[in-house]
Design a protein around this motif. Structure first.
Motif, mmCIF file in Angstrom:
data_model
loop_
_atom_site.group_PDB
_atom_site.id
_atom_site.type_symbol
_atom_site.label_atom_id
_atom_site.label_comp_id
_atom_site.label_asym_id
_atom_site.label_seq_id
_atom_site.Cartn_x
_atom_site.Cartn_y
_atom_site.Cartn_z
ATOM 1 N N UNK A 130 0.830 -1.206 0.000
ATOM 2 C CA UNK A 130 0.000 0.000 0.000
ATOM 3 C C UNK A 130 0.867 1.259 0.000
ATOM 4 N N UNK A 131 1.942 1.232 0.783
ATOM 5 C CA UNK A 131 2.844 2.382 0.819
ATOM 6 C C UNK A 131 3.464 2.623 -0.557
ATOM 7 N N UNK A 132 3.817 1.556 -1.251
ATOM 8 C CA UNK A 132 4.371 1.705 -2.599
ATOM 9 C C UNK A 132 3.329 2.294 -3.554
ATOM 10 N N UNK A 133 2.065 1.859 -3.425
ATOM 11 C CA UNK A 133 1.006 2.399 -4.278
ATOM 12 C C UNK A 133 0.769 3.880 -3.988
ATOM 13 N N UNK A 134 0.857 4.253 -2.714
ATOM 14 C CA UNK A 134 0.736 5.668 -2.360
ATOM 15 C C UNK A 134 1.860 6.464 -3.012
ATOM 16 N N UNK A 135 3.053 5.884 -3.000
ATOM 17 C CA UNK A 135 4.194 6.538 -3.631
ATOM 18 C C UNK A 135 3.973 6.716 -5.127
ATOM 19 N N UNK A 136 3.199 5.806 -5.725
ATOM 20 C CA UNK A 136 2.883 5.884 -7.153
ATOM 21 C C UNK A 136 1.619 6.693 -7.434
ATOM 22 N N UNK A 137 1.107 7.401 -6.410
ATOM 23 C CA UNK A 137 -0.044 8.295 -6.538
ATOM 24 C C UNK A 137 -1.345 7.563 -6.825
ATOM 25 N N UNK A 138 -1.552 6.422 -6.164
ATOM 26 C CA UNK A 138 -2.834 5.723 -6.224
ATOM 27 C C UNK A 138 -3.660 6.234 -5.050
ATOM 28 N N UNK A 139 -4.695 7.002 -5.327
ATOM 29 C CA UNK A 139 -5.396 7.753 -4.283
ATOM 30 C C UNK A 139 -6.051 6.843 -3.244
ATOM 31 N N UNK A 140 -6.712 5.749 -3.681
ATOM 32 C CA UNK A 140 -7.421 4.916 -2.718
ATOM 33 C C UNK A 140 -6.484 4.211 -1.752
ATOM 34 N N UNK A 141 -5.230 4.000 -2.154
ATOM 35 C CA UNK A 141 -4.269 3.315 -1.282
ATOM 36 C C UNK A 141 -3.983 4.138 -0.031
ATOM 37 N N UNK A 142 -4.070 5.459 -0.145
ATOM 38 C CA UNK A 142 -3.849 6.319 1.034
ATOM 39 C C UNK A 142 -4.888 6.040 2.112
ATOM 40 N N UNK A 143 -6.152 5.943 1.729
ATOM 41 C CA UNK A 143 -7.222 5.690 2.703
ATOM 42 C C UNK A 143 -7.049 4.320 3.337
#
Length: 323
Positions: free
Chosen positions: A262-275
């Motif tokens: 999830x942290x990697x997806x946040x780093x890639x600007x995937x918005x839902x991964x932040x939530x």
């Protein structure tokens, strides 16, 4: 003059430098305790319990091994601190390559002195291979234009109407990476905290599960010291405790891997991964609140969970991911 660089490079390089320095200091402190009566007694107690009681080694041999691992970790950490400075000041891809080579021996040998700071160095090294650090080291990174600059259309000579810019950097961006402003430091800090504490939690529970399987008697004794009535409870057996703890270790391992992804997806600007990552950190924090009452060592990951939620909840992070 040092070229303009993204904040990710600055944070990663200073994490490498600071983590390496603290690793060397921790090893130096450990070397001072080697040979002391307290250390010798601790090693003797460990060698007297299975599975270590089958090893034909002495206390002196174990301490010699710890010295060797400590020297390896200290040497790797010293080199990593120098290489981190080379990355920061000289834009060196060769330094990044050598940091990657040193990462594995530093991680393994660093566990002899606790493993926290060496893990931090390894995580920071991984960050150097991610965007925008990768482009900056390759010399192809361009800072995001100022808002006023982006708002002004290009004018061709001899015309009065705005024209599209003759050159766009869209084709130069790696596939899958969104255009937009520079990544907020708060987002990057949250990702780093997630990776460090998730990896430590996974390693700790896997190690604890291995010890429980190899020497359940010693683990049961430790649990009974905390709760003298544990084994007196109806249906409670050593086998049941083993099964429960192994299942818990599996859950923590899966949770840690999920948090890292999830942290990697946040780093890639995937918005839902932040939530989702905020929810994961919140649930982990609730469990850690209960655990910290019995074990003060859990205060550190509890604070890390709270800080991660706070960083991800910032408006600049949310705006960055929505763009």
């Amino acid at each position: 003059m040092t070229p303009a660089r993204p904040r990710q490079i600055t944070i990663a390089a200073w994490l490498i430098i600071a983590g390496s320095i603290f690793t060397v200091l921790t090893i130096a402190e450990q070397f001072q305790s080697l040979g002391s009566m307290q250390m010798d007694d601790a090693i003797e107690r460990t060698l007297g319990r299975p599975p270590f009681d089958t090893l034909d080694v002495s206390v002196d041999q174990i301490e010699s091994m710890m010295r060797v691992l400590g020297m390896v970790a200290a040497a790797c950490a010293t080199a990593a601190a120098i290489l981190g400075w080379q990355v920061l000041q000289h834009r060196s891809t060769t330094a990044r390559l050598w940091l990657s080579i040193l990462a594995l021996p530093l991680l393994v040998a660093g566990f002899a002195s606790g493993g926290f700071t060496s893990t931090m160095v390894v995580v920071a090294t991984v960050m150097l291979w991610l965007q925008p650090a990768r482009d900056w080291l390759a010399g192809t990174w361009k800072p995001a234009p100022a808002p006023a600059e982006r708002a002004v259309p290009h004018l061709r000579e001899g015309t009065s109407s705005p024209q599209a810019p003759a050159h766009s950097d869209v084709s130069e961006r790696p596939f899958g990476e969104k255009a937009g402003p520079e990544r907020p430091t708060a987002l990057l800090s949250a990702v780093i905290l997630t990776w460090i504490f998730s990896l430590l939690a996974a390693a700790g529970f896997v190690l604890a599960a291995g010890v429980l399987i190899a020497d359940p008697g010693w683990v049961i004794d430790q649990l009974e010291r905390t709760n003298p009535d544990l084994m007196a409870q109806e249906g409670m057996t050593e086998r049941l405790i083993q099964v429960i703890f192994v299942l818990m270790s599996g859950v923590v391992l899966a949770w840690s891997i999920s948090a890292c992804v999830l942290a990697f997806l946040v780093l890639r600007r995937v918005a839902w991964a932040r939530i989702v990552l905020m929810v994961c950190a919140g649930c982990a924090g609730l469990v850690l609140i209960v655990g910290a009452v019995a074990n003060p060592l859990l205060i550190a990951p509890l604070v890390a969970s709270a800080v991660t939620i706070g960083l991800l909840a910032r408006r600049d992070v949310a705006d960055y991911l929505r763009r």
